[in-house]
Write a protein that holds these residues in place. Structure first.
Motif, PDB file in Angstrom:
ATOM      1  N   THR A   3       0.450  26.240  -3.186  1.00 57.17           N
ATOM      2  CA  THR A   3       0.730  26.431  -4.611  1.00 57.17           C
ATOM      3  C   THR A   3      -0.083  25.490  -5.498  1.00 57.17           C
ATOM      4  O   THR A   3      -0.111  25.654  -6.712  1.00 57.17           O
ATOM      5  CB  THR A   3       2.219  26.212  -4.893  1.00 57.17           C
ATOM      6  N   GLU A   4      -0.761  24.507  -4.873  1.00 58.22           N
ATOM      7  CA  GLU A   4      -1.536  23.553  -5.661  1.00 58.22           C
ATOM      8  C   GLU A   4      -2.881  24.158  -6.065  1.00 58.22           C
ATOM      9  O   GLU A   4      -3.388  25.086  -5.429  1.00 58.22           O
ATOM     10  CB  GLU A   4      -1.774  22.270  -4.862  1.00 58.22           C
ATOM     11  N   THR A   5      -3.466  23.609  -7.124  1.00 61.69           N
ATOM     12  CA  THR A   5      -4.788  24.047  -7.572  1.00 61.69           C
ATOM     13  C   THR A   5      -5.660  22.827  -7.847  1.00 61.69           C
ATOM     14  O   THR A   5      -5.159  21.724  -8.064  1.00 61.69           O
ATOM     15  CB  THR A   5      -4.711  24.891  -8.851  1.00 61.69           C
ATOM     16  N   LYS A   6      -6.965  23.030  -7.819  1.00 56.55           N
ATOM     17  CA  LYS A   6      -7.931  22.009  -8.189  1.00 56.55           C
ATOM     18  C   LYS A   6      -9.043  22.674  -8.979  1.00 56.55           C
ATOM     19  O   LYS A   6      -9.233  23.897  -8.924  1.00 56.55           O
ATOM     20  CB  LYS A   6      -8.539  21.333  -6.948  1.00 56.55           C
ATOM     21  N   GLN A  56      -5.391  26.829  -3.075  1.00 54.86           N
ATOM     22  CA  GLN A  56      -5.072  26.030  -1.880  1.00 54.86           C
ATOM     23  C   GLN A  56      -4.695  26.897  -0.687  1.00 54.86           C
ATOM     24  O   GLN A  56      -3.943  27.867  -0.804  1.00 54.86           O
ATOM     25  CB  GLN A  56      -3.909  25.086  -2.193  1.00 54.86           C
ATOM     26  N   GLU A  74      -6.620  21.380   4.911  1.00 63.49           N
ATOM     27  CA  GLU A  74      -6.195  21.787   3.574  1.00 63.49           C
ATOM     28  C   GLU A  74      -7.466  22.129   2.805  1.00 63.49           C
ATOM     29  O   GLU A  74      -8.297  21.265   2.538  1.00 63.49           O
ATOM     30  CB  GLU A  74      -5.435  20.657   2.874  1.00 63.49           C
ATOM     31  N   PHE A 105      -9.362  23.940  -0.562  1.00 69.50           N
ATOM     32  CA  PHE A 105      -9.267  24.449  -1.926  1.00 69.50           C
ATOM     33  C   PHE A 105     -10.492  25.336  -2.149  1.00 69.50           C
ATOM     34  O   PHE A 105     -11.628  24.853  -2.148  1.00 69.50           O
ATOM     35  CB  PHE A 105      -9.200  23.306  -2.925  1.00 69.50           C
TER      36      PHE A 105
END
Length: 216
Positions: free
Chosen positions: A119-122, A131, A146, A148
Motif C-alpha cells: 500500500t506504500e508509494t514512492k 510497492q 521490497e 517500488f
C-alpha cells in the motif's frame, strides 16, 4: 573473505538489467548500499561503501558496469533475446575471470515465489512507484524483496522482475533485498538516480570473453 566477496558481487549484479522490446537505447545509473545486523560483516560492508552501477541498454541487450577497490571491476552483459549472460570479473586476489550462462525461468522456480501488492508509494525521478513485496525460497534459504515499481517504463527488466514472470509489470526504481548469508542478515538497498536516452556502441554488448579473461 573470498566467499563473502564473491557473494557480494553476485548480489550486486543480480540487479543487472535484461532489456526487452520496448526499451530504447540509453543509460541507467543506480546507487547501492549494503548493511548487516552482524557487526563484523557490517564493518566489511562499510569498507565497500556506496556502489554505483551503470547499465547501458540497446534493444534487447544490456551491459552493467561497476568498479570498487574492495570488489574490483565487474561487467555483466546480457542478450535479452537469447537469454545469454556473460560476467567479467577483475577482482583482488582472483584476477580476471569470466562466467557465461543462460538466464532461464522455470515453472518450478515460479512456485517458490510469493508476491503481495503493498500500500506504500514512492516518487523517484518524477515517477510514482507502486510497492510489491516478494518472498523467494530457494535451497531452504529465504530472500525477501521490497520493490517500488513504475508502470511508465516498460520493456526493460532486472533479473528479479524477469524471474517473476508476468506477475509484476514495470521497472523498479527503488528496491530493498534482505537475505541471510553465512548466518548474517544482509540488506541491499538500490535506487535508480538517473536515466538518460543516448546512443550506445553495439560493440559494448559482445558476448565473447576478452582473451585476458579465464573461465571460472
Amino acid at each position: 573473505m573470498k566467499n563473502i566477496l564473491l557473494f557480494i558481487v553476485a548480489v550486486l549484479f543480480s540487479l543487472t538489467t535484461i532489456a526487452q522490446e520496448k526499451f530504447t537505447e540509453g543509460e541507467i545509473t543506480m546507487k547501492q548500499t549494503m548493511s548487516s545486523s552482524n557487526q563484523d560483516v557490517n564493518v566489511m560492508l562499510s569498507e565497500i561503501g556506496e556502489m554505483i552501477t551503470t547499465t547501458y541498454v540497446d534493444g534487447t541487450k544490456s551491459r552493467t558496469e561497476s568498479s570498487n577497490p574492495m570488489t574490483g571491476d565487474v561487467i555483466v552483459i546480457i542478450d535479452g533475446e537469447s537469454n545469454e549472460l556473460l560476467q567479467l570479473m577483475d577482482m583482488p586476489g582472483l584476477g580476471k575471470k569470466y562466467t557465461s550462462q543462460k538466464v532461464e525461468v522455470t515453472e518450478e522456480m515460479l512456485k517458490t515465489i510469493t508476491i503481495t501488492e503493498g500500500t506504500e508509494t514512492k516518487n523517484v525521478l518524477g515517477y510514482d512507484l507502486k510497492q510489491y513485496k516478494i518472498k523467494i525460497i530457494q535451497d531452504g534459504t529465504e530472500m525477501t524483496m521490497e520493490m517500488f515499481i513504475t508502470d511508465k517504463i516498460q520493456g526493460v527488466k532486472t533479473q528479479q522482475t524477469a524471474m517473476l514472470g508476468d506477475k509484476v509489470n514495470g521497472y523498479p526504481l527503488y528496491m530493498v533485498i534482505t537475505m541471510n548469508q553465512m548466518g548474517a542478515e544482509i540488506v541491499v538497498k538500490s535506487e535508480v538516480t538517473k536515466m538518460e536516452a543516448k546512443t550506445i556502441d553495439d560493440n559494448m554488448f559482445s558476448l565473447t570473453p576478452p582473451e585476458a579473461y579465464e573461465k571460472m
